[in-house]
Design an enzyme around this catalytic site. Sequence first.
Site, short mmCIF file in Angstrom:
data_model
loop_
_atom_site.label_atom_id
_atom_site.label_comp_id
_atom_site.label_asym_id
_atom_site.label_seq_id
_atom_site.Cartn_x
_atom_site.Cartn_y
_atom_site.Cartn_z
N HIS A 390 0.84 -1.20 0.00
CA HIS A 390 0.00 0.00 0.00
C HIS A 390 0.88 1.26 0.00
O HIS A 390 0.73 2.13 -0.87
CB HIS A 390 -0.90 -0.02 1.24
CG HIS A 390 -1.79 1.18 1.39
ND1 HIS A 390 -3.13 1.15 1.10
CD2 HIS A 390 -1.54 2.45 1.80
CE1 HIS A 390 -3.66 2.35 1.31
NE2 HIS A 390 -2.71 3.14 1.75
N GLU A 391 1.79 1.33 0.97
CA GLU A 391 2.61 2.54 1.09
C GLU A 391 3.60 2.67 -0.07
O GLU A 391 3.91 3.79 -0.50
CB GLU A 391 3.34 2.56 2.43
CG GLU A 391 2.43 2.56 3.65
CD GLU A 391 1.41 3.70 3.67
OE1 GLU A 391 1.61 4.71 2.95
OE2 GLU A 391 0.41 3.58 4.40
N HIS A 394 1.84 4.41 -2.86
CA HIS A 394 1.96 5.87 -2.69
C HIS A 394 3.34 6.35 -3.14
O HIS A 394 3.48 7.35 -3.84
CB HIS A 394 1.81 6.25 -1.22
CG HIS A 394 0.41 6.20 -0.71
ND1 HIS A 394 -0.63 6.87 -1.30
CD2 HIS A 394 -0.12 5.59 0.39
CE1 HIS A 394 -1.74 6.68 -0.60
NE2 HIS A 394 -1.46 5.89 0.42
N HIS A 397 3.91 6.31 -6.88
CA HIS A 397 3.08 7.38 -7.46
C HIS A 397 3.78 8.72 -7.29
O HIS A 397 3.91 9.51 -8.26
CB HIS A 397 1.72 7.37 -6.75
CG HIS A 397 0.68 8.24 -7.40
ND1 HIS A 397 -0.59 8.36 -6.90
CD2 HIS A 397 0.72 9.03 -8.50
CE1 HIS A 397 -1.29 9.19 -7.67
NE2 HIS A 397 -0.51 9.61 -8.64
#
Length: 599
Positions: A390-391, A394, A397
Site C-alpha cells: 500500500h505505502e 503511494h 506514485h
Amino acid sequence: METMQIPARAEVAAQDKWAIHDLFATDDDWRAALAAAKEYVPRVQAFRGRLGESAQTLLDYLRLDDEISLAFDALVHYAQRKSDEDTRVAAYQEMVSQVMRLAVELQSAAAFQTPELLAIPDDTLEGFYQAEPDLTLYRLNIDRVRRRREHVLSDKEEALLAAAGEMAAAPDDVFSMLNDADLKFPDATDKDGVMHPVTHGTYIPLMQSYDRVLRKSAFDSLYSVYGQFRNTAASILSAQVKQLLFFANARKYPSTLAAALDGTEVDPAIYHNLIDAVHRSFQPMYRYVALRRRALGLDELHMYDLYVPVVEGVEMKFTFEEAKEIALKALAPLGEDYLNLLREGFSNGWIDVYENQGKRSGAYSAGARVHPFVLLNFKGTLDDVFTLVHEMGHAVHSYLSNQHQPTAYQDYVIFVAEVASTCNEALLMEYLLSVTTDKKQRAYLINHFLEQFRGTLYRQTMFAEFELRVNEMTQRGEGTTAEALCALYKDLNVQYFGPDMVVDDEIALEWARIPHFYYDYYVYQYATGYAAAIALSRRILREGKSAVRDYIGFLTGGCSADPVTLLRGAGVDMASPAPVEDATKLFDELIGEMEALLA
C-alpha cells in the site's frame, strides 16, 4: 512472565531506518538551510504590486515560487520525519514549529499573489503568454486560481487568513501530541494471565488474536483510556471543525465540504454519491457480519471480534524480507520498470520498518523530491504485507509524478492519493489467491479480502459520513460535545453493521482516536480510491500492457489535469456510481465463495 519490550530508536538497526541523511546530513545543516530560507520573505515581498506589470516579471515570480517549493520540501520533510522517529523529542517538535512558522510567514508575504493574478485582465494575460512562451507552463495553475475568483478576498484579508494558518493547525498538533506522545494504555491480559503491551502499533495484532480474552482485554484497555479523555478529545475535534467552518465562511463557500473539495476540483456530489451508493449496499455488509458470527461459532458478534481471521489455524507470519519478495511477485503485472522502482526503494533507505519507543503510530508515505520516505510499524502479519505494498504504491506514485512533471504540477491531489496504494493491495490479493490451492488458506485469504472491503469501502465511508455530519452539526450551531459525538458514532455503527452485530458502548469512542478526522475531508477518498483501484486492478490483469500503459500514465500525471479526468484516462469514471456499485457486487460474490468454502 516478561512483557515484550519495544526498542528505543537507537537500538534499531541502520538498515531498518530510512535514509534521513539524504535530505540533510545533520541537524545543523538543516538549521543553516532554514536560516537561508528566511531570505525568501523579502524576495517574495519585492514582487508585491508587480505581477501584472510584464510577462517577464510574472514568470520570474512563478519560478521563484517553484524554487521556494523545492527548498521547503526538504526542510519540512526532514523536520517532520525526525519528529516522527520519536515524537517525545522536543527538539524535533520545535524544528517542525520553526519551519511551519516560516511557511506561514511566507504565505503571509505572498498573500498578494492570488488577488494580483485575478486583477490581470484576460487580454493582458493572453498577451503575456504570447510575449513569453515559457509562461504557458504555468497557464493551468493560473487558470485554477482565476476559476476560484468568487472565493478570493482582498489583499489584506488574504494576508490575515494566511497569518491564521499556524493557529488553524493547532487542533491537529494537539491531537497528535495527545494521541501519539501522551496517551499510555494498560497492558492487556490473555487467557493464561500473560501480559501484552497495548500501543497503537500492537492494538490491531492483538485484535487479530484467536484468544478472545486477550482481544476483549485489549479493547477495554484502549477505550478505557480514551474514555478518560473523552471531553478533551471532543474539544479538540470541535476546534478542528470550527476552524474549517471559519475559513469556509470567510471564503464564501456554502459548506466546509464545498470548500475542501473545491481545492481538488472534485464535485461534492461525488462525496454524497459515495455515501448513497454504500447505503444502497448495506445488505452484503449485513450478510458478511452474519457469516463472520457463524464462522467464529459465536452467539454474539462484538466489536472486538471484527479483526480475528474467521479461519482458525492459518496464522500467516512473514519476515520483512519475505514481505518484499511477495510484493515483487504480486506487482509483476505492472511491468519491470515498476519493479525496479520497488527494488530501489527497498535497497536505498526509503523505508523506516519497525516500531520503536515514541515512534509515530500507523504507516504513511511522504513523497519528498529526493525520494519518498515510508513509515511502517512492521509486525510480520499479513496486514503488514498489505501495508507495505500500500505505502509503496503511494511512494511510486509520488516518485513518478516528481520525475515526470515540472515542479508546479508534481503534487497529486488527495482524491487520487489512495488509488495507487489500493490498486497494489488488490493486485497482491489476486496474486495470493492465484498461488493458493489449500482450501483453508484460500478461505483465510478471501476473509482478508472481505476485510479490505469492510475496512476500506464501508468503514471509511462511515467515517466520511461521521465527518460530514459533525461539520453539518457545527454549521447549524449544534454542540459537538463528547455525548453528542458518541451518540452519532454509535448510531452509525448500528446502521452500517446491521442486526447481527453487538455494537459495544466502548466503540462509541472510536472517533476520538482517528487522526484522519483532522485531515479535512480526507477519508472518503479511501473508499472512492478503493473502488477505483478494484476497477483498475481488474483491467490490468484482464488487458495487460495497454491497461498498464494507461495506468502508468495516470501515475505520472501529478496534478496536470483534474483528478476525475486523470482517472478517466486510466479507464475509471468516478463521477459515476458504477465503480462503487461494482466493488460492492464483487464483495457480495466473495462472500458467496466464502460461505461455500466454510460449508
